[in-house]
Design a protein around this motif. Structure first.
Motif, short mmCIF file in Angstrom:
data_model
loop_
_atom_site.label_atom_id
_atom_site.label_comp_id
_atom_site.label_asym_id
_atom_site.label_seq_id
_atom_site.Cartn_x
_atom_site.Cartn_y
_atom_site.Cartn_z
N MET A 169 0.89 -1.25 0.03
CA MET A 169 0.04 -0.07 0.04
C MET A 169 1.00 1.35 -0.17
O MET A 169 0.58 2.13 -0.57
CB MET A 169 -0.95 -0.17 1.23
N ASP B 167 2.13 1.91 -3.27
CA ASP B 167 1.07 2.21 -4.40
C ASP B 167 0.58 3.71 -3.98
O ASP B 167 0.00 4.29 -4.91
CB ASP B 167 -0.26 1.33 -4.08
N TYR C 129 -7.40 0.41 -1.53
CA TYR C 129 -6.36 -0.27 -2.16
C TYR C 129 -6.60 -1.64 -1.94
O TYR C 129 -6.69 -1.98 -0.52
CB TYR C 129 -4.97 0.14 -1.63
N PRO C 130 -6.48 -2.65 -2.55
CA PRO C 130 -6.41 -2.60 -4.02
C PRO C 130 -7.42 -2.19 -4.72
O PRO C 130 -8.46 -1.99 -4.07
CB PRO C 130 -6.04 -3.93 -4.40
N MET D 6 -4.59 0.21 -11.21
CA MET D 6 -3.61 -0.15 -10.22
C MET D 6 -2.27 0.20 -10.99
O MET D 6 -2.16 -0.03 -12.24
CB MET D 6 -3.83 -1.57 -10.02
#
Length: 204
Positions: free
Chosen positions: A166, A169, A191-192, A198
């Motif tokens: 995370m 991301d 997330y996701p 993504m």
């Protein structure tokens, strides 16, 4: 979603990546995370897991009734009665409110809930019954506790992996996707997300 792959569920956090079932849901701007945690657990982990939780609840309901009988027999001190009532009402309020408000999806709430539920189990355990347990029962319980501890360590490692992914991301999403900052759900957004939103490096 709770009826898909009945009764085993669709998997952890499936609601984040599952295609919305209706056009109205897809177009709803005010709809966010699921708020009924019991239906969410049924969708993710299956109705069998919800049934298991229900059986645990029934077990401790009988524990509370037994504790009430001990009170009526004058075998419980006033201080313990007040403490037990406070813990009991806290747990009932939490399971009623948080279960249908989406609060349990927040990591801090889950951690606090773990502590409070641990207190609840300890308060309503029968002290006399503990003394009556033989050596074999004690060893079995010790083994079960150790197994649960190992399971929690494994679970915790996966939570840490999720946290790490995370964090990676978060940087990519801030530059490529308008997800906003939603600290209730860890540090950002959902997330996701759907695969097309993504980071390509994080999509299996």
């Amino acid at each position: 979603m709770s009826l898909e792959r009945f009764p085993f569920g669709m998997g952890t956090q499936a609601w984040l990546t599952h295609e919305p079932l209706t056009e109205a849901y897809r177009e709803g701007k005010t709809l966010g995370s699921p708020h009924n945690m019991y239906l969410l657990w049924a969708a993710e982990y299956g109705w069998l897991s919800v049934l298991g939780l229900g059986l645990i609840g029934v077990h401790y309901a009988f524990r509370v009734l037994h504790f009430r009988r001990l009170i009526a027999q004058g075998e419980v001190s006033d201080s313990r009665i007040l403490f037990a009532c406070g813990v009991f009402m806290s747990v009932v309020a939490a399971l009623t409110h948080a279960g249908v408000s989406g609060v349990f999806i927040v990591p801090p709430s889950m951690l606090i809930g773990l502590v409070v539920l641990g207190l609840f189990v300890a308060v309503f355990d029968d002290v006399k019954e503990v003394h009556k347990r033989n050596l074999a029962q004690s060893k079995l319980r010790a083994f079960a506790a150790f197994a649960v501890f190992l399971l929690l360590l494994g679970w915790g490692s996966k939570v840490w992996d999720y946290y790490t992914f995370m964090e990676k991301d978060r940087i990519w999403a801030s530059e490529n996707v308008s997800v906003g900052i939603k600290p209730r759900f860890w540090f950002h957004g959902y997330y996701p997300r759907q695969p097309d939103l993504m980071n390509p490096e994080q999509v299996d």
